[in-house]
Design an enzyme around this catalytic site. Structure first.
Site, mmCIF file in Angstrom:
data_model
loop_
_atom_site.group_PDB
_atom_site.id
_atom_site.type_symbol
_atom_site.label_atom_id
_atom_site.label_comp_id
_atom_site.label_asym_id
_atom_site.label_seq_id
_atom_site.Cartn_x
_atom_site.Cartn_y
_atom_site.Cartn_z
ATOM 1 C CG HIS A 177 5.027 -29.232 5.055
ATOM 2 N ND1 HIS A 177 5.490 -30.507 4.788
ATOM 3 C CD2 HIS A 177 5.614 -28.861 6.226
ATOM 4 C CE1 HIS A 177 6.308 -30.899 5.766
ATOM 5 N NE2 HIS A 177 6.398 -29.926 6.646
ATOM 6 C CD GLU B 162 -3.119 0.890 2.155
ATOM 7 O OE1 GLU B 162 -4.132 0.254 1.816
ATOM 8 O OE2 GLU B 162 -2.964 1.357 3.302
ATOM 9 C CE LYS C 215 -11.016 3.214 2.225
ATOM 10 N NZ LYS C 215 -10.480 4.140 3.265
#
Length: 543
Positions: free
Chosen positions: A385, A354, A506
């Protein structure tokens, strides 16, 4: 020196090093001593990076040509380094000890920070003593933090990392975090909680964030339905608001005595050091929270005062510049070898991507090279894994950060201490194999292996070794990455403190809410969005 000259010299250095394998570089017996750096109980090991000591000198010259020291001075002195929003970025002020002052626009910001810390301390003491009572008169025993982004990731990561430091007074308080806008987290949680003893911490810088307010309104209605009491009573007993817009918190109904203030110059991804860190203080106590701040302040002072060639955040940043811009590596794995740091990769993803996920320079021009890489990560033993196969034998070059404490369980059972030794062994072994590849084996075994069992190695990595994972050490660790981000932004010539891409998302989401409820969608929408809206509305009409 001119930055262009520095970049040219570095390109020449990279070209000469590209043919050299890390196994060759690590054959130098003095390499570890030359390429490890220490400060205040923390060690930064760069010996597995694909560079020479003189490469660091060239990188430091690049930083100097970009006036890094002057830019550091500007950051900590309160100059408006957030140029697109015309304000300072004073997260360092949030951890400056009492007794100091810093005047910004005619106001002593340190005095304001200390006033908020004092109010935080009072609220925490009231909770820990059992004196904060719900609507039924019972003591609060559950706290739910409602936030998103920096108002969630930082507190969540820190509370999980430092859960072993919970003081006796906090043992009876359960702490939960809610961030998803679809209500899935909150819905499931509310079914398990007692409304009479639950307190909600509503964390929103603007107090307009849709995700956060939607969850808060659901929690408020849940309390009203359970109690039959007025909204005023519910908000007085069951909500704390943390915001930079106290007038909006008051409009929502949270009384001023239940509000904590932070400031516009506190970016969301730097806000855990502010009142947004209230859940941390509730979890580990105010003394633990102050230790967290003290660790970060130790790095702030080091970043500001240490020579660039010995400066841990600067060196970490410069190695990243070398990998990204000179060695063409654009993937970065964060690999903590301690289960308590499970949420650290997600926290650093926000902090770095960001902040530095930008393609426009401070002067408005397009960047002429890569900026922030793609970050991801996982607890090391789990990652072994999962995606280590790609690290060892895939086609992508990846730079890795291994993060591990040297000591754990020193006062616990032998079996637990053995488990920590297992984590340490795996951390060191994986860093070794990523660097050396087949050459970590004996020559005969490597030569006789079939192609699918061969390992090229030469994957660069950094090891960050903590003495122990304490509140102080975690504060140091996070501050190192924060200042790394700023250093890289200075060299790339970008602003790490705005996030216009987030703001656009937004804005568009708010507009799309209206479109979802229209009988006829706007003809200004693109065909893909129109198609999905029609499909959704058809399904909704069918019930």
């Amino acid at each position: 020196m001119n930055p262009d000259t520095c970049w040219s010299d570095l390109r020449d250095a990279a070209q000469s090093l590209k043919s050299r394998h890390l196994s060759e570089l690590l054959s130098d017996p003095g390499r570890f001593d030359t390429l490890t750096f220490e400060h205040d109980g923390l060690l930064l090991d760069l010996s597995r990076q694909r560079l020479l000591p003189e490469t660091l000198d060239q990188l430091v010259a690049l930083a100097e040509s970009c006036e890094l020291q002057q830019k550091i001075d500007a950051l900590v002195s309160g100059e408006p380094v957030n140029s697109t929003e015309g304000r300072a970025a004073l997260h360092t002020a949030l951890r400056t000890p009492a007794g100091k002052s810093l005047n910004v626009n005619g106001r002593d910001v340190i005095a304001g920070v200390q006033a908020t810390l004092t109010k935080m301390e009072s609220l925490v003491a009231t909770l820990h003593s059992g004196q904060w009572r719900g609507y039924s008169g019972e003591a609060i025993d559950t706290v739910v933090n409602i936030g998103v982004g920096g108002s969630d990731l930082g507190p969540l990561m820190t509370c999980r990392a430092l859960s072993e430091y919970k003081p006796d007074a906090a043992q009876g308080i359960e702490l939960h975090f809610v961030s998803s806008m679809d209500g899935s987290q909150l819905s499931g949680l509310l079914r398990t909680l007692n409304p009479a003893t639950t307190l909600f911490v509503l964390s929103s810088k603007s107090f307009t964030t849709i995700d956060t307010l939607a969850n808060a309104e659901t929690a408020r209605q849940w309390l009203i339905d359970a109690s039959g009491l007025s909204v005023d009573v519910i908000l007085r007993h069951h909500f704390i608001g943390i915001t930079a817009q106290p007038e909006k918190a008051s409009e929502w109904g949270i009384p001023s005595q239940n509000q904590l203030l932070f400031w516009d110059w506190t970016g969301g991804r730097y806000s855990m050091w502010s009142a947004i860190g209230l859940p941390i203080a509730i979890s580990i106590g105010m003394n633990g929270f102050r230790q967290l701040l003290a660790g970060a302040h130790s790095i702030d002072s080091h970043f500001h005062q240490a020579p660039l060639r010995e400066n841990l955040p600067v060196l970490l940043a410069l190695v990243g510049i070398w990998n990204i811009n000179l060695l063409d590596i654009h993937a970065h794995a964060i690999l903590p070898y301690d289960g308590r740091l499970a949420h650290l990769p997600a926290y650093l993803e926000q902090l770095e991507m960001e902040s530095n996920g930008k393609s426009v320079r401070l002067d408005g021009s397009e960047t002429n090279g890569h900026t922030c890489p793609v970050l991801w990560g996982e607890i090391g033993p789990n990652a072994q894994h999962a995606f280590y196969q790609l690290l060892h034998q895939g086609t992508e070059s990846v730079m890795c950060d291994f993060i591990v404490p040297a000591k754990r369980y020193t006062d616990r059972s032998t079996s637990l201490q053995q488990q920590h030794r297992l984590a340490l062994a795996n951390c060191l072994a994986q860093a070794r194999v990523l660097a050396l590849g087949d050459k970590a084996l004996d020559e005969e075994s490597a030569a006789s292996a079939p192609p699918w069992k061969r390992y090229r190695g030469n994957q660069p990595s950094t090891v960050i070794l903590l003495d122990e994972l304490t509140p102080y050490a975690l504060g140091q660790l996070i501050a190192i990455y924060e200042h790394k981000v700023y250093t890289q932004a200075v060299i790339w010539g970008i602003n790490p403190f705005d996030q216009w891409g987030v703001e656009l998302g937004k804005k568009m989401a708010t507009a799309m809410l209206d479109e979802l409820d229209k009988a006829q969608q706007s003809d200004t929408l693109d065909s893909a969005t129109l198609g999905l809206l029609k499909r959704i509305n058809t399904l909704r009409e069918k019930g």
